[in-house]
Scaffold this motif. Structure first.
Motif, PDB file in Angstrom:
ATOM      1  N   VAL A  88      10.386 -11.631   7.046  1.00 44.93           N
ATOM      2  CA  VAL A  88       9.316 -11.265   6.128  1.00 44.93           C
ATOM      3  C   VAL A  88       8.198 -10.603   6.928  1.00 44.93           C
ATOM      4  O   VAL A  88       7.932 -10.966   8.080  1.00 44.93           O
ATOM      5  CB  VAL A  88       8.795 -12.497   5.348  1.00 44.93           C
ATOM      6  N   LYS A  89       7.573  -9.610   6.321  1.00 40.96           N
ATOM      7  CA  LYS A  89       6.441  -8.918   6.946  1.00 40.96           C
ATOM      8  C   LYS A  89       5.144  -9.481   6.377  1.00 40.96           C
ATOM      9  O   LYS A  89       5.007  -9.683   5.178  1.00 40.96           O
ATOM     10  CB  LYS A  89       6.534  -7.417   6.672  1.00 40.96           C
ATOM     11  N   ASN A  90       4.186  -9.729   7.268  1.00 46.30           N
ATOM     12  CA  ASN A  90       2.912 -10.321   6.878  1.00 46.30           C
ATOM     13  C   ASN A  90       1.750  -9.438   7.338  1.00 46.30           C
ATOM     14  O   ASN A  90       1.756  -8.916   8.450  1.00 46.30           O
ATOM     15  CB  ASN A  90       2.770 -11.711   7.506  1.00 46.30           C
ATOM     16  N   ILE A  91       0.760  -9.266   6.473  1.00 50.63           N
ATOM     17  CA  ILE A  91      -0.484  -8.586   6.826  1.00 50.63           C
ATOM     18  C   ILE A  91      -1.643  -9.547   6.569  1.00 50.63           C
ATOM     19  O   ILE A  91      -1.711 -10.159   5.505  1.00 50.63           O
ATOM     20  CB  ILE A  91      -0.687  -7.291   6.017  1.00 50.63           C
ATOM     21  N   LYS A  92      -2.504  -9.683   7.548  1.00 50.09           N
ATOM     22  CA  LYS A  92      -3.697 -10.518   7.401  1.00 50.09           C
ATOM     23  C   LYS A  92      -4.880  -9.615   7.093  1.00 50.09           C
ATOM     24  O   LYS A  92      -5.345  -8.856   7.941  1.00 50.09           O
ATOM     25  CB  LYS A  92      -3.962 -11.310   8.682  1.00 50.09           C
ATOM     26  N   LEU A  93      -5.343  -9.670   5.840  1.00 49.85           N
ATOM     27  CA  LEU A  93      -6.470  -8.850   5.396  1.00 49.85           C
ATOM     28  C   LEU A  93      -7.738  -9.699   5.343  1.00 49.85           C
ATOM     29  O   LEU A  93      -7.725 -10.823   4.840  1.00 49.85           O
ATOM     30  CB  LEU A  93      -6.197  -8.247   4.017  1.00 49.85           C
ATOM     31  N   ILE A  94      -8.822  -9.126   5.829  1.00 47.81           N
ATOM     32  CA  ILE A  94     -10.118  -9.798   5.822  1.00 47.81           C
ATOM     33  C   ILE A  94     -11.017  -9.131   4.781  1.00 47.81           C
ATOM     34  O   ILE A  94     -11.208  -7.907   4.809  1.00 47.81           O
ATOM     35  CB  ILE A  94     -10.798  -9.747   7.205  1.00 47.81           C
ATOM     36  N   TRP A 102     -10.470  -5.081   5.767  1.00 51.18           N
ATOM     37  CA  TRP A 102      -9.843  -4.539   6.969  1.00 51.18           C
ATOM     38  C   TRP A 102      -8.687  -5.436   7.408  1.00 51.18           C
ATOM     39  O   TRP A 102      -8.649  -6.628   7.093  1.00 51.18           O
ATOM     40  CB  TRP A 102     -10.846  -4.372   8.101  1.00 51.18           C
ATOM     41  N   ALA A 103      -7.712  -4.831   8.076  1.00 45.30           N
ATOM     42  CA  ALA A 103      -6.524  -5.554   8.521  1.00 45.30           C
ATOM     43  C   ALA A 103      -6.765  -6.140   9.895  1.00 45.30           C
ATOM     44  O   ALA A 103      -7.072  -5.417  10.842  1.00 45.30           O
ATOM     45  CB  ALA A 103      -5.316  -4.629   8.540  1.00 45.30           C
ATOM     46  N   ASP A 104      -6.653  -7.438   9.986  1.00 43.83           N
ATOM     47  CA  ASP A 104      -6.824  -8.125  11.266  1.00 43.83           C
ATOM     48  C   ASP A 104      -5.559  -8.050  12.110  1.00 43.83           C
ATOM     49  O   ASP A 104      -5.613  -7.836  13.316  1.00 43.83           O
ATOM     50  CB  ASP A 104      -7.199  -9.587  11.022  1.00 43.83           C
ATOM     51  N   SER A 105      -4.387  -8.220  11.472  1.00 48.69           N
ATOM     52  CA  SER A 105      -3.131  -8.208  12.216  1.00 48.69           C
ATOM     53  C   SER A 105      -1.962  -7.988  11.281  1.00 48.69           C
ATOM     54  O   SER A 105      -2.062  -8.186  10.071  1.00 48.69           O
ATOM     55  CB  SER A 105      -2.938  -9.524  12.981  1.00 48.69           C
ATOM     56  N   THR A 106      -0.849  -7.562  11.869  1.00 52.31           N
ATOM     57  CA  THR A 106       0.414  -7.406  11.152  1.00 52.31           C
ATOM     58  C   THR A 106       1.485  -8.126  11.954  1.00 52.31           C
ATOM     59  O   THR A 106       1.505  -8.053  13.179  1.00 52.31           O
ATOM     60  CB  THR A 106       0.787  -5.923  11.005  1.00 52.31           C
ATOM     61  N   PHE A 120       6.957 -11.328  15.975  1.00 50.60           N
ATOM     62  CA  PHE A 120       6.116 -10.274  16.560  1.00 50.60           C
ATOM     63  C   PHE A 120       4.774 -10.258  15.831  1.00 50.60           C
ATOM     64  O   PHE A 120       4.709 -10.479  14.627  1.00 50.60           O
ATOM     65  CB  PHE A 120       6.797  -8.909  16.424  1.00 50.60           C
ATOM     66  N   ILE A 121       3.713  -9.981  16.586  1.00 49.89           N
ATOM     67  CA  ILE A 121       2.384  -9.810  15.979  1.00 49.89           C
ATOM     68  C   ILE A 121       1.609  -8.783  16.779  1.00 49.89           C
ATOM     69  O   ILE A 121       1.720  -8.715  18.009  1.00 49.89           O
ATOM     70  CB  ILE A 121       1.614 -11.157  15.916  1.00 49.89           C
ATOM     71  N   GLN A 122       0.870  -7.943  16.077  1.00 49.28           N
ATOM     72  CA  GLN A 122      -0.062  -7.048  16.749  1.00 49.28           C
ATOM     73  C   GLN A 122      -1.418  -7.163  16.053  1.00 49.28           C
ATOM     74  O   GLN A 122      -1.513  -7.300  14.844  1.00 49.28           O
ATOM     75  CB  GLN A 122       0.434  -5.609  16.770  1.00 49.28           C
TER      76      GLN A 122
END
Length: 231
Positions: A88-94, A102-106, A120-122
């Motif tokens: 699963v792909k996750n995006i952390k939005l603030i 804004w996107a903190d990380s993917t 994996f995380i960036q």
């Protein structure tokens, strides 16, 4: 919001409602091995505060259940798997008080036993997509294509073309179709060439091409459908 529909061959009916006491659930992607093993991922927009929570639902052939619900800021917007694994792909939005987002990380997470394992995380908003090639899970991270095997990402190729749309599909790693902002490219194991080029940019195909063996169909939203035959 939160509804899953089922088509029985004649009509569509509501099959499950993912109700929330705090906020609203939105389904963002669905994937399944068969009719008795289906996953849905999505996001809950909380009402009590400007935050999101990712979730995964599972259908076992009899009923839907909540498979995983995050207790941290997250948005699960893509899910895919094969006979062994599910990613699963996750995006952390603030969400800031001034309404800036804004996107903190993917990140890419492995799904299993009602838990998620970080693969994996960036720490910035990156271009990540999930796909299968010959029933093997593949992950595109920015301009690099990786194969997911034995719990790790193995580097395959880099696609350093300016209009790469960060999506690949194919029959094997030497027969890849590459989504471009201005067309469709093909990788034969050594070279990347354009199969079709559009007149304008941002007309890339979405979803997985329909593969009928010696014929392929690509969906270009709002513009055209492409049909190709293998030589």
């Amino acid at each position: 919001e939160g509804y899953i529909w089922h088509y029985d061959g004649n009509t569509w009916k509501v099959n499950f409602i993912y109700d929330q006491s705090d906020g609203f659930a939105y389904h963002m992607d669905i994937w399944g091995r068969n009719a008795s093993d289906i996953y849905v991922c999505g996001v809950i927009n909380l009402q009590s505060k400007k935050e999101q929570r990712g979730f995964i639902l599972h259908y076992n052939g009899v009923k839907w259940e909540e498979y995983y619900k995050a207790d941290y800021i997250s948005q699960f917007n893509s899910i895919i798997g094969n006979d062994k694994n599910v990613l699963v792909k996750n995006i952390k939005l603030i969400f800031e008080p001034n309404n800036n987002i804004w996107a903190d990380s993917t990140s890419v997470l492995e799904v299993g036993n009602h838990t998620l394992n970080k693969i994996f995380i960036q720490k910035v908003e990156g271009q990540i997509s999930l796909s299968t090639v010959a029933n093997k899970l593949h992950v595109v991270i920015d301009n690099s294509v990786f194969k997911f095997e034995n719990g790790v990402l193995l580097h395959l190729i880099d696609i350093n073309l300016p209009n790469f749309a960060h999506r690949v599909f194919g029959r094997d790693n030497k027969d890849l179709f590459i989504s471009m902002l201005d067309g469709i490219c093909h990788y034969n194991g050594s070279d990347i060439t354009y199969l079709y080029k559009f007149d304008t940019i941002f007309s890339y195909y979405v979803g997985k091409p329909l593969d009928f063996g010696n014929e392929l169909f690509f969906n270009i939203p709002h513009t055209r459908k492409l049909h190709g035959k293998l030589k």
